[in-house]
Design an enzyme around this catalytic site. Structure first.
Site, mmCIF file in Angstrom:
data_model
loop_
_atom_site.group_PDB
_atom_site.id
_atom_site.type_symbol
_atom_site.label_atom_id
_atom_site.label_comp_id
_atom_site.label_asym_id
_atom_site.label_seq_id
_atom_site.Cartn_x
_atom_site.Cartn_y
_atom_site.Cartn_z
ATOM 1 N N THR A 205 0.824 -1.210 0.000
ATOM 2 C CA THR A 205 0.000 0.000 0.000
ATOM 3 C C THR A 205 0.862 1.266 0.000
ATOM 4 O O THR A 205 1.961 1.283 0.577
ATOM 5 C CB THR A 205 -0.940 0.016 1.234
ATOM 6 O OG1 THR A 205 -1.424 1.346 1.445
ATOM 7 C CG2 THR A 205 -0.259 -0.432 2.511
ATOM 8 N N SER B 294 -0.917 2.823 10.777
ATOM 9 C CA SER B 294 -1.775 1.892 11.542
ATOM 10 C C SER B 294 -1.027 0.560 11.616
ATOM 11 O O SER B 294 -0.078 0.329 10.849
ATOM 12 C CB SER B 294 -3.120 1.664 10.838
ATOM 13 O OG SER B 294 -2.950 0.821 9.712
ATOM 14 N N TYR C 108 -2.092 -2.210 10.618
ATOM 15 C CA TYR C 108 -2.275 -2.826 9.299
ATOM 16 C C TYR C 108 -1.191 -2.352 8.334
ATOM 17 O O TYR C 108 -0.523 -3.155 7.679
ATOM 18 C CB TYR C 108 -3.670 -2.483 8.739
ATOM 19 C CG TYR C 108 -3.713 -2.495 7.238
ATOM 20 C CD1 TYR C 108 -3.647 -3.699 6.535
ATOM 21 C CD2 TYR C 108 -3.757 -1.302 6.500
ATOM 22 C CE1 TYR C 108 -3.638 -3.714 5.141
ATOM 23 C CE2 TYR C 108 -3.741 -1.312 5.120
ATOM 24 C CZ TYR C 108 -3.683 -2.513 4.442
ATOM 25 O OH TYR C 108 -3.656 -2.527 3.079
ATOM 26 N N HIS C 109 -1.022 -1.006 8.272
ATOM 27 C CA HIS C 109 -0.043 -0.491 7.313
ATOM 28 C C HIS C 109 1.377 -0.952 7.663
ATOM 29 O O HIS C 109 2.188 -1.196 6.776
ATOM 30 C CB HIS C 109 -0.115 1.038 7.249
ATOM 31 C CG HIS C 109 -1.360 1.542 6.572
ATOM 32 N ND1 HIS C 109 -2.478 1.958 7.267
ATOM 33 C CD2 HIS C 109 -1.674 1.664 5.263
ATOM 34 C CE1 HIS C 109 -3.416 2.327 6.405
ATOM 35 N NE2 HIS C 109 -2.961 2.163 5.183
ATOM 36 N N LYS D 204 2.352 -4.206 6.180
ATOM 37 C CA LYS D 204 2.767 -4.116 4.764
ATOM 38 C C LYS D 204 4.238 -3.717 4.669
ATOM 39 O O LYS D 204 4.951 -4.154 3.767
ATOM 40 C CB LYS D 204 1.887 -3.109 4.029
ATOM 41 C CG LYS D 204 0.409 -3.479 3.983
ATOM 42 C CD LYS D 204 0.158 -4.633 3.044
ATOM 43 C CE LYS D 204 -1.318 -4.857 2.795
ATOM 44 N NZ LYS D 204 -1.579 -5.997 1.937
HETATM 45 N N1 LIG Z 1 -8.946 -2.120 -1.620
HETATM 46 C C1 LIG Z 1 -8.021 -1.169 -1.568
HETATM 47 O O1 LIG Z 1 -8.326 0.022 -1.686
HETATM 48 C C2 LIG Z 1 -6.577 -1.541 -1.367
HETATM 49 C C3 LIG Z 1 -5.607 -0.541 -1.530
HETATM 50 C C4 LIG Z 1 -4.261 -0.882 -1.333
HETATM 51 C C5 LIG Z 1 -3.912 -2.176 -1.009
HETATM 52 N N2 LIG Z 1 -4.884 -3.127 -0.850
HETATM 53 C C6 LIG Z 1 -4.474 -4.486 -0.527
HETATM 54 O O2 LIG Z 1 -4.929 -5.333 -1.555
HETATM 55 C C7 LIG Z 1 -5.291 -6.618 -1.024
HETATM 56 C C8 LIG Z 1 -6.713 -6.945 -1.388
HETATM 57 O O3 LIG Z 1 -7.557 -5.930 -0.878
HETATM 58 P P1 LIG Z 1 -9.128 -6.044 -0.957
HETATM 59 O O4 LIG Z 1 -9.653 -4.674 -0.870
HETATM 60 O O5 LIG Z 1 -9.506 -6.929 -2.079
HETATM 61 O O6 LIG Z 1 -9.404 -6.762 0.439
HETATM 62 P P2 LIG Z 1 -10.433 -7.955 0.787
HETATM 63 O O7 LIG Z 1 -10.444 -8.072 2.270
HETATM 64 O O8 LIG Z 1 -11.734 -7.716 0.106
HETATM 65 O O9 LIG Z 1 -9.712 -9.206 0.132
HETATM 66 C C9 LIG Z 1 -8.710 -9.948 0.783
HETATM 67 C C10 LIG Z 1 -9.119 -11.400 0.717
HETATM 68 O O10 LIG Z 1 -8.109 -12.193 1.348
HETATM 69 C C11 LIG Z 1 -8.742 -13.178 2.165
HETATM 70 N N3 LIG Z 1 -7.799 -13.563 3.214
HETATM 71 C C12 LIG Z 1 -7.353 -12.822 4.260
HETATM 72 N N4 LIG Z 1 -6.489 -13.527 5.007
HETATM 73 C C13 LIG Z 1 -6.367 -14.745 4.422
HETATM 74 C C14 LIG Z 1 -5.637 -15.919 4.721
HETATM 75 N N5 LIG Z 1 -4.850 -15.983 5.793
HETATM 76 N N6 LIG Z 1 -5.757 -16.983 3.901
HETATM 77 C C15 LIG Z 1 -6.559 -16.944 2.812
HETATM 78 N N7 LIG Z 1 -7.289 -15.870 2.478
HETATM 79 C C16 LIG Z 1 -7.196 -14.770 3.269
HETATM 80 C C17 LIG Z 1 -10.003 -12.514 2.677
HETATM 81 O O11 LIG Z 1 -11.003 -13.438 3.053
HETATM 82 C C18 LIG Z 1 -10.422 -11.650 1.479
HETATM 83 O O12 LIG Z 1 -11.362 -12.297 0.661
HETATM 84 C C19 LIG Z 1 -5.059 -6.535 0.476
HETATM 85 O O13 LIG Z 1 -3.804 -7.081 0.786
HETATM 86 C C20 LIG Z 1 -5.077 -5.046 0.744
HETATM 87 O O14 LIG Z 1 -4.324 -4.727 1.868
HETATM 88 C C21 LIG Z 1 -6.207 -2.829 -1.042
#
Ligand SMILES: NC(=O)c1ccc[n+]([C@@H]2O[C@H](COP(=O)([O-])OP(=O)(O)OC[C@H]3O[C@@H](n4cnc5c(N)ncnc54)[C@H](O)[C@@H]3O)[C@@H](O)[C@H]2O)c1
Length: 388
Positions: free
Chosen positions: A147, A183, A185-186, A189
């Site tokens: 991120t 955070s 979370y961040h 990453k």
């Molecule tokens: N959506 C955004 O705006 C955004 C921006 C920057 C980075 N990201 C990153 O992109 C990735 C996807 O984001 P998203 O918005 O689709 O999130 P999301 O939560 O909708 O998707 C993540 C998926 O991973 C699954 N998951 C989590 N832990 C797991 C594990 N241990 N084993 C198997 N599956 C697991 C969850 O059930 C979920 O379906 C994340 O890593 C997030 O941090 C998202």
């Protein structure tokens, strides 16, 4: 492009599902893995996806019906290394896209249990993936989603580079690009990035580590019917700012920038996120190389976004108001922000969706489901505070 084997960790998620569809539509064989944690955790905070999403089985059926080809979605947890090794060994992916992390900053800030879960889930999942590639002797390309939040909001221009030159007491060297996350979370990453960089130095693992800004939107080229919708979160824990404002507008609630609202981030639409990912998957780095990518399109403040949502709502006859509320987070509310972006343009990336167009589409998509989200009004306003 030749047919490739693409494994998507986190394939049931907001980004994972549209990318699964994109990879399938392009003729690849797709294996998705997901432990359904986001479905459970959104329920845990009393919320739901504003757009209806099918069960994993129904999603796969709908995808096969629309695009043909080979797609599967397995329920499993990547923090279980035996499961992950077995899945990778059997499938032998050319590319592994890693989205499978706990992705909510507020969720990680709830309490010690949620902070610990986020740390373990995210960091162990990534280390398992690194070791699987090494131990199984594969040269799969890891595309890892990090991120832009890893950098925080420094007073210097944010480089798109893993290392920067420094001079300390007259002596010069390179250090990893400074990060200051906002955070737990961040921070996971940032730790992942360090681990990927270290693994790539040790074992030459081919990696693309993407620093992505917040994504908004309901559509990608492949999503054009209810059966293929991806999840759409809007509550204080799981909703990112643009999506949250759109639901506020749809429900006739004020749009609520946090604090002064001068927080600038690099936003991008779901469509542009999918296009960028496709380019990065189809154009991997050199074998053994670690490549870092800043992935964002429009730099906007959360106040400016509220104005965009207000204007787009007006076009649909919705009179939205804006009310800045107390900021639950600890973050700069006015700051310098200038991230570099050269990898995606060098691959020919072109912006497809401007925020105002993406927002208009979200509002149109939400309207038929307004009744379903009415009862979730009380989960939108921020309650989770960085400082209790
Ligand atoms: N959506 C955004 O705006 C955004 C921006 C920057 C980075 N990201 C990153 O992109 C990735 C996807 O984001 P998203 O918005 O689709 O999130 P999301 O939560 O909708 O998707 C993540 C998926 O991973 C699954 N998951 C989590 N832990 C797991 C594990 N241990 N084993 C198997 N599956 C697991 C969850 O059930 C979920 O379906 C994340 O890593 C997030 O941090 C998202």
């Amino acid at each position: 492009m030749d047919k490739k084997k693409i494994m998507i960790l986190g394939a049931d998620g907001y980004l994972g599902w549209p990318l699964s569809l994109r990879m399938l539509a392009k003729g690849n064989e797709v294996l998705g893995i997901d432990n359904m944690a986001t479905r459970r955790s959104v329920e845990e905070v009393g919320s739901t996806s504003a757009l209806p999403i099918g069960s994993p089985e129904n999603r796969v059926k709908a995808a096969r019906k629309k695009f043909g080809g080979e797609i599967n979605l397995i329920n499993g947890d990547i923090t279980n290394h035996d499961f992950l090794y077995k899945s990778i060994k059997e499938f032998k992916p050319d590319t592994i896209v890693h989205f499978a992390e706990q992705r909510s900053a507020p969720y990680s800030m709830i309490d010690v249990k949620h902070a610990g879960y986020t740390m373990t889930n995210n960091i162990v999942g990534t280390i398992n993936l690194i070791y699987a590639i090494k131990d199984l002797g594969l040269n799969s390309h890891i595309v890892k989603m990090g991120t832009m939040g890893e950098f925080g909001t420094p007073k210097f221009d944010i480089p798109e580079a893993a290392f920067v030159d420094v001079e300390i007491n007259g002596k010069k060297d390179k250090i990893t690009t400074p990060k200051w996350a906002g955070s737990w979370y961040h921070w996971t990453k940032v730790h992942d990035t360090n681990n990927l960089l270290f693994a790539s130095r040790l074992w030459g693992i081919t990696t693309t580590d993407i620093m992505q800004g917040p994504v908004y939107g309901t559509r990608s080229s492949e999503i054009n019917s209810e059966a293929l919708f991806t999840r759409f979160d809007f509550d204080e824990i799981w909703g990112t700012v643009v999506n949250r404002y759109c639901v506020e507008a749809a429900l006739g609630e004020p749009l609520t920038p946090y604090g002064k609202g001068g927080q600038v981030r690099g936003f991008l639409s779901l469509q542009d996120s999918m296009d960028a990912l496709t380019l990065l998957i189809e154009n991997p780095p050199e074998e053994g190389e670690y490549r870092t990518v800043n992935q964002f399109m429009e730099l906007l403040s959360v106040n400016e976004i509220a104005e965009i949502v207000k204007a787009e709502s007006a076009k649909l006859g919705i009179e939205a108001t804006i009310k800045n509320v107390e900021n639950p987070r600890v973050e700069a509310e006015q700051h310098y922000y200038n991230p570099e972006r050269k990898v995606l343009p060098s691959l020919g990336f072109k912006l497809k969706v401007k925020m105002k167009d993406g927002v208009g589409q979200i509002l149109k998509d939400l309207m038929p489901y307004k009744k379903n989200i009415e009862k979730y009004r009380n989960v939108i306003m921020p309650k989770t505070k960085w400082k209790a």
